[in-house]
Motif scaffolding. Structure first.
Motif, PDB file in Angstrom:
ATOM      1  N   PRO A  69       2.959  -0.603  83.963  1.00  0.00           N
ATOM      2  CA  PRO A  69       2.503   0.670  83.395  1.00  0.00           C
ATOM      3  C   PRO A  69       1.456   1.340  84.271  1.00  0.00           C
ATOM      4  CG  PRO A  69       2.425  -1.081  81.770  1.00  0.00           C
ATOM      5  CD  PRO A  69       2.735  -1.727  83.091  1.00  0.00           C
ATOM      6  N   ASP A  70       1.449   2.662  84.228  1.00  0.00           N
ATOM      7  CA  ASP A  70       0.476   3.417  85.015  1.00  0.00           C
ATOM      8  C   ASP A  70      -0.514   4.173  84.134  1.00  0.00           C
ATOM      9  OD1 ASP A  70       2.161   5.305  83.983  1.00  0.00           O
ATOM     10  OD2 ASP A  70       2.544   6.318  85.893  1.00  0.00           O
ATOM     11  N   VAL A  71      -0.684   3.726  82.893  1.00  0.00           N
ATOM     12  CA  VAL A  71      -1.595   4.382  81.968  1.00  0.00           C
ATOM     13  C   VAL A  71      -2.619   3.356  81.488  1.00  0.00           C
ATOM     14  CG1 VAL A  71      -1.742   5.886  79.947  1.00  0.00           C
ATOM     15  CG2 VAL A  71       0.381   5.779  81.255  1.00  0.00           C
ATOM     16  N   PRO A  72      -3.481   2.877  82.373  1.00  0.00           N
ATOM     17  CA  PRO A  72      -4.434   1.844  81.965  1.00  0.00           C
ATOM     18  C   PRO A  72      -5.325   2.262  80.800  1.00  0.00           C
ATOM     19  CG  PRO A  72      -4.428   2.094  84.342  1.00  0.00           C
ATOM     20  CD  PRO A  72      -3.602   3.218  83.766  1.00  0.00           C
ATOM     21  N   ASP A  73      -5.505   1.331  79.881  1.00  0.00           N
ATOM     22  CA  ASP A  73      -6.424   1.491  78.755  1.00  0.00           C
ATOM     23  C   ASP A  73      -6.055   2.593  77.765  1.00  0.00           C
ATOM     24  OD1 ASP A  73      -7.901  -0.600  79.653  1.00  0.00           O
ATOM     25  OD2 ASP A  73      -9.250   0.651  80.798  1.00  0.00           O
ATOM     26  N   HIS A  74      -4.810   2.974  77.700  1.00  0.00           N
ATOM     27  CA  HIS A  74      -4.380   3.968  76.718  1.00  0.00           C
ATOM     28  C   HIS A  74      -3.099   3.481  76.066  1.00  0.00           C
ATOM     29  CE1 HIS A  74      -7.314   6.885  78.034  1.00  0.00           C
ATOM     30  NE2 HIS A  74      -6.989   6.583  79.269  1.00  0.00           N
ATOM     31  N   PRO A  75      -2.926   3.766  74.776  1.00  0.00           N
ATOM     32  CA  PRO A  75      -1.687   3.375  74.108  1.00  0.00           C
ATOM     33  C   PRO A  75      -0.512   4.180  74.665  1.00  0.00           C
ATOM     34  CG  PRO A  75      -3.011   4.757  72.680  1.00  0.00           C
ATOM     35  CD  PRO A  75      -3.847   4.465  73.896  1.00  0.00           C
ATOM     36  N   ALA A  76       0.684   3.725  74.362  1.00  0.00           N
ATOM     37  CA  ALA A  76       1.877   4.436  74.818  1.00  0.00           C
ATOM     38  C   ALA A  76       1.837   5.881  74.314  1.00  0.00           C
ATOM     39  CB  ALA A  76       3.121   3.743  74.308  1.00  0.00           C
ATOM     40  N   VAL A  77       2.156   6.801  75.194  1.00  0.00           N
ATOM     41  CA  VAL A  77       2.185   8.219  74.864  1.00  0.00           C
ATOM     42  C   VAL A  77       3.560   8.746  75.243  1.00  0.00           C
ATOM     43  CG1 VAL A  77       1.195  10.480  75.369  1.00  0.00           C
ATOM     44  CG2 VAL A  77      -0.275   8.458  75.301  1.00  0.00           C
ATOM     45  N   GLU A  78       4.278   9.308  74.279  1.00  0.00           N
ATOM     46  CA  GLU A  78       5.595   9.866  74.527  1.00  0.00           C
ATOM     47  C   GLU A  78       6.476   8.902  75.301  1.00  0.00           C
ATOM     48  OE1 GLU A  78       5.476  13.840  76.043  1.00  0.00           O
ATOM     49  OE2 GLU A  78       3.747  14.339  74.814  1.00  0.00           O
ATOM     50  N   GLY A  79       6.510   7.660  74.878  1.00  0.00           N
ATOM     51  CA  GLY A  79       7.395   6.683  75.485  1.00  0.00           C
ATOM     52  C   GLY A  79       6.896   6.065  76.771  1.00  0.00           C
ATOM     53  N   ILE A  80       5.717   6.464  77.239  1.00  0.00           N
ATOM     54  CA  ILE A  80       5.162   5.879  78.463  1.00  0.00           C
ATOM     55  C   ILE A  80       4.405   4.618  78.068  1.00  0.00           C
ATOM     56  CG2 ILE A  80       3.587   6.205  80.396  1.00  0.00           C
ATOM     57  CD1 ILE A  80       4.062   9.230  80.064  1.00  0.00           C
ATOM     58  N   PRO A  81       4.749   3.495  78.670  1.00  0.00           N
ATOM     59  CA  PRO A  81       4.037   2.268  78.307  1.00  0.00           C
ATOM     60  C   PRO A  81       2.544   2.393  78.586  1.00  0.00           C
ATOM     61  CG  PRO A  81       5.925   1.797  79.704  1.00  0.00           C
ATOM     62  CD  PRO A  81       5.746   3.291  79.690  1.00  0.00           C
ATOM     63  N   GLY A  82       1.747   1.705  77.797  1.00  0.00           N
ATOM     64  CA  GLY A  82       0.309   1.748  77.971  1.00  0.00           C
ATOM     65  C   GLY A  82      -0.292   0.365  78.035  1.00  0.00           C
ATOM     66  N   VAL A  83      -1.555   0.354  78.334  1.00  0.00           N
ATOM     67  CA  VAL A  83      -2.298  -0.886  78.458  1.00  0.00           C
ATOM     68  C   VAL A  83      -3.566  -0.749  77.625  1.00  0.00           C
ATOM     69  CG1 VAL A  83      -3.550  -2.408  80.035  1.00  0.00           C
ATOM     70  CG2 VAL A  83      -1.492  -1.232  80.823  1.00  0.00           C
ATOM     71  N   ALA A  84      -3.855  -1.753  76.829  1.00  0.00           N
ATOM     72  CA  ALA A  84      -5.116  -1.791  76.092  1.00  0.00           C
ATOM     73  C   ALA A  84      -5.808  -3.103  76.440  1.00  0.00           C
ATOM     74  CB  ALA A  84      -4.877  -1.691  74.594  1.00  0.00           C
ATOM     75  N   ILE A  85      -7.033  -3.021  76.937  1.00  0.00           N
ATOM     76  CA  ILE A  85      -7.793  -4.204  77.324  1.00  0.00           C
ATOM     77  C   ILE A  85      -8.928  -4.376  76.318  1.00  0.00           C
ATOM     78  CG2 ILE A  85      -9.207  -5.278  79.109  1.00  0.00           C
ATOM     79  CD1 ILE A  85      -7.670  -3.566  81.162  1.00  0.00           C
ATOM     80  N   HIS A  86      -8.974  -5.554  75.700  1.00  0.00           N
ATOM     81  CA  HIS A  86      -9.967  -5.843  74.678  1.00  0.00           C
ATOM     82  C   HIS A  86     -10.872  -6.978  75.132  1.00  0.00           C
ATOM     83  CE1 HIS A  86      -7.470  -3.455  71.981  1.00  0.00           C
ATOM     84  NE2 HIS A  86      -6.437  -4.127  72.453  1.00  0.00           N
ATOM     85  N   PRO A  87     -12.183  -6.812  75.050  1.00  0.00           N
ATOM     86  CA  PRO A  87     -13.075  -7.917  75.404  1.00  0.00           C
ATOM     87  C   PRO A  87     -12.966  -9.024  74.355  1.00  0.00           C
ATOM     88  CG  PRO A  87     -14.322  -6.062  74.535  1.00  0.00           C
ATOM     89  CD  PRO A  87     -12.896  -5.618  74.627  1.00  0.00           C
TER      90      PRO A  87
END
Length: 156
Positions: A69-87
């Motif tokens: 994915p190329d959307v670090p730290d954001h949920p999926a938007v319009e079908g684009i996979p996202g990444v969420a990093i949680h401490p």
């Protein structure tokens, strides 16, 4: 003296390296004794990979099989996979929720969770939780396991 990256920074940096298909530089982010674990690995697939050399051997085909994915730290938007990093409670550990996809299959990625530990600025542990049924691609023989993918030995 440079301060080592914290776990979130290292993970983001690692994603960028993988997006550039620079697997060698990504492997350099690993401790010599690093461990990758797949608690739900399908039969005949490794559930544990120990050591930097073994990790390197395992991920060498990455660019052929998966996208990052190329959307670090954001949920999926319009079908684009996202990444969420949680401490985590442990400052050396993070929990990552993301999707990784098989380049050979038209899909929006397989969701998975990874628990990652970093010490002295290097990955020491990467435990990937994913659904092996969703990850197995019978049409291609490949298996998507988050950031790690490989074909069965008889399908090489």
């Amino acid at each position: 003296m440079t301060t080592p990256m914290n776990p979130s920074e290292l993970y983001r940096h690692g994603l960028q390296l993988l997006r550039r298909k620079d697997v060698s530089a990504w492997v350099d982010l690993w401790d010599h004794n690093g461990v990758v674990e797949f608690p739900f690995a399908p039969e005949n697939w490794p559930s544990r990979i120990e050591g930097k050399t073994a990790i390197s051997d395992y991920v060498h085909r990455y660019p052929e099989h998966i996208y990052v994915p190329d959307v670090p730290d954001h949920p999926a938007v319009e079908g684009i996979p996202g990444v969420a990093i949680h401490p985590a409670t442990d400052p050396e550990t993070i929990v990552v929720n993301m999707r990784g996809g098989d380049r050979l299959v038209d899909d929006d990625g397989t969701p998975y969770i990874a628990v990652i530990t970093v010490r002295a600025g290097l990955f020491t542990s990467y435990r990937a939780y994913w659904n092996p049924l969703a990850a197995t691609r019978p049409s291609t023989g490949s298996v998507n396991v988050g950031l790690f993918a490989r074909k069965p030995e008889n399908g090489s």
